[in-house]
Design an enzyme around this catalytic site. Structure first.
Site, PDB file in Angstrom:
ATOM      1  N   ARG A  77       0.855  -1.195   0.000  1.00 21.99           N
ATOM      2  CA  ARG A  77       0.000   0.000   0.000  1.00 21.99           C
ATOM      3  C   ARG A  77       0.885   1.236   0.000  1.00 21.99           C
ATOM      4  NH1 ARG A  77      -4.468   0.926  -1.945  1.00 21.99           N
ATOM      5  NH2 ARG A  77      -5.504  -0.738  -0.778  1.00 21.99           N
ATOM      6  N   ARG A 103       1.045  -6.721  -9.380  1.00 22.55           N
ATOM      7  CA  ARG A 103       1.503  -5.930  -8.223  1.00 22.55           C
ATOM      8  C   ARG A 103       1.665  -6.784  -6.965  1.00 22.55           C
ATOM      9  NH1 ARG A 103      -3.421  -2.205  -5.768  1.00 22.55           N
ATOM     10  NH2 ARG A 103      -5.069  -3.739  -5.949  1.00 22.55           N
ATOM     11  N   HIS A 172       1.031   3.528 -10.548  1.00 21.17           N
ATOM     12  CA  HIS A 172       0.046   4.058  -9.589  1.00 21.17           C
ATOM     13  C   HIS A 172       0.789   4.788  -8.455  1.00 21.17           C
ATOM     14  CE1 HIS A 172      -3.166   4.029  -6.660  1.00 21.17           C
ATOM     15  NE2 HIS A 172      -3.943   3.236  -7.360  1.00 21.17           N
ATOM     16  N   ASP A 216     -11.549  10.367  -7.449  1.00 23.41           N
ATOM     17  CA  ASP A 216     -11.115   9.209  -8.233  1.00 23.41           C
ATOM     18  C   ASP A 216     -11.415   9.510  -9.704  1.00 23.41           C
ATOM     19  OD1 ASP A 216     -10.280   6.737  -9.018  1.00 23.41           O
ATOM     20  OD2 ASP A 216     -11.715   5.589  -7.811  1.00 23.41           O
ATOM     21  N   GLU A 275      -1.368   9.183 -11.331  1.00 24.71           N
ATOM     22  CA  GLU A 275      -0.959   7.931 -11.970  1.00 24.71           C
ATOM     23  C   GLU A 275      -0.778   8.107 -13.472  1.00 24.71           C
ATOM     24  OE1 GLU A 275      -3.834   4.975 -10.622  1.00 24.71           O
ATOM     25  OE2 GLU A 275      -4.282   6.250  -8.910  1.00 24.71           O
TER      26      GLU A 275
HETATM   27  C1  BG6 Z   1      -7.126   4.038  -7.954  1.00 23.49           C
HETATM   28  C2  BG6 Z   1      -8.468   3.695  -8.518  1.00 23.49           C
HETATM   29  O1  BG6 Z   1      -6.197   4.123  -8.968  1.00 23.49           O
HETATM   30  O2  BG6 Z   1      -6.742   3.023  -7.022  1.00 23.49           O
HETATM   31  C3  BG6 Z   1      -9.457   3.639  -7.359  1.00 23.49           C
HETATM   32  O3  BG6 Z   1      -8.871   4.646  -9.481  1.00 23.49           O
HETATM   33  C4  BG6 Z   1      -8.992   2.618  -6.326  1.00 23.49           C
HETATM   34  O4  BG6 Z   1     -10.746   3.296  -7.865  1.00 23.49           O
HETATM   35  C5  BG6 Z   1      -7.574   2.948  -5.906  1.00 23.49           C
HETATM   36  O5  BG6 Z   1      -9.865   2.651  -5.206  1.00 23.49           O
HETATM   37  C6  BG6 Z   1      -6.970   1.961  -4.904  1.00 23.49           C
HETATM   38  O6  BG6 Z   1      -7.115   0.673  -5.363  1.00 23.49           O
HETATM   39  P1  BG6 Z   1      -6.633  -0.549  -4.506  1.00 23.49           P
HETATM   40  O7  BG6 Z   1      -7.056  -1.778  -5.261  1.00 23.49           O
HETATM   41  O8  BG6 Z   1      -5.145  -0.443  -4.369  1.00 23.49           O
HETATM   42  O9  BG6 Z   1      -7.313  -0.418  -3.164  1.00 23.49           O
END
Ligand code: BG6
Length: 303
Positions: A77, A103, A172, A216, A275
């Site tokens: 995360r 990932r 991301h 978002d 991103e």
């Molecule tokens: C973003 C998406 O890039 O990532 C969101 O547009 C999403 O919709 C976010 O909630 C986090 O995603 P994740 O799967 O890492 O919780």
């Protein structure tokens, strides 16, 4: 992956005295720790993911959650997760892992090179029986991160099969900010975007992006650079790119962050994701044998 022996072996093969070593990272996971002349940084084999970039004389640029799991099979995360071959939920299978499967997978360390005052780390992952169960395609993906006064990330995708394929991809990037409510993302004024928090409606951005609620947004037709203005940290982060036609801006705000098991309740204040991607109508089609390279270049200046 991740045993002390393999980490030692990788370090013996790829380590460069004074510039890079392969060491045990969080959760015992292997990472390349870069200590170059122009920047320090780190990249985990899990997800082929950059988790730190500190240009010399400056502060950390990336955000990583203190509640991240650091487990093989789970996405980190924060940092720069690589989303591939789909973004968000898989259109025809909502139970498939969000943002694709690379990932949360261990990648292979391919090379570590010192060039001038930069250090470039390359990692790869490829299709196998497991990926073919989720996505019936043959591919090879290489992520090359160059740590210097700029952070350059190049994602190179090759169709190694005999049929054309179509994929989405994203770097991301979680940028560390002092206070999300004071941040402005510049460069998207007048751009059409998909608002994922409002039933995927298409809207037009008016002015800078200012975050005062869950955000978002998928900005379409954006090949150009954007800037993150962070007055509280007195810095401006610039993200420029090549072969990327979409830009996502995401922050979960407090309610969604609270519901996430790998994010601290107050951490939503400390980052904005900007991103570099090819998603939605900008998904990429690749003929057999063809290759596609998406690139993001991040730089920081005082403001
Ligand atoms: C973003 C998406 O890039 O990532 C969101 O547009 C999403 O919709 C976010 O909630 C986090 O995603 P994740 O799967 O890492 O919780």
């Amino acid at each position: 992956m991740g045993t002390k022996e393999t980490i030692a072996e990788m370090n013996a093969q790829f380590g460069i005295a004074g510039a890079a070593r392969v060491v045990e990272g969080k959760g015992g996971l292997p990472k390349v720790e870069v200590t170059g002349a122009a920047a320090a940084g780190e990249m985990y084999l899990l997800g082929g993911e950059v988790t730190s970039w500190v240009p010399r004389g400056r502060e950390e640029t990336l955000f990583v959650s203190a509640a991240s799991k650091w487990e093989d099979g789970k996405a980190i995360r924060g940092g720069v997760p690589v989303c591939f071959p789909w973004f968000g939920n898989k259109a025809d299978d909502p139970k498939a892992p969000a943002h694709g499967f690379v990932r949360a997978k261990a990648w292979r360390l391919e090379s570590v090179e010192r060039k001038g005052d930069t250090v470039a780390v390359s990692m790869s992952t490829a299709s196998d029986d497991g990926t073919k169960r989720l996505w019936p395609a043959e591919f090879r993906l290489v992520h090359r991160a160059t740590f210097g006064a700029e952070l350059t990330m190049e994602l190179e995708m090759r169709n190694t099969g005999s049929a054309p394929l179509r994929f989405e991809e994203a770097l991301h990037t979680y940028f560390r900010v002092e206070d999300i409510t004071k941040v402005r993302v510049r460069g998207l004024d007048g751009i059409r975007y998909i608002d994922k928090t409002d039933g995927f409606k298409e809207k037009t951005q008016l002015g800078d992006v200012v975050i005062g609620k869950e955000t978002d947004n998928v900005y379409l037709g954006t090949a150009h650079a954007v800037e993150i203005e962070d007055p509280a940290m007195r810095r401006r982060i610039r993200v420029s790119k090549e072969n990327s036609l979409a830009t996502v801006v995401w922050n979960p705000w407090f309610e969604k962050a609270k519901a996430m098991s790998d994010m601290g309740d107050d951490e939503w204040r400390q980052f904005v994701c900007v991103e570099t991607c090819n998603v939605a109508k900008h998904a990429v089609t690749l003929e057999p044998g063809a290759q596609h390279r998406m690139k993001a270049v991040v730089s920081v200046e005082e403001s």
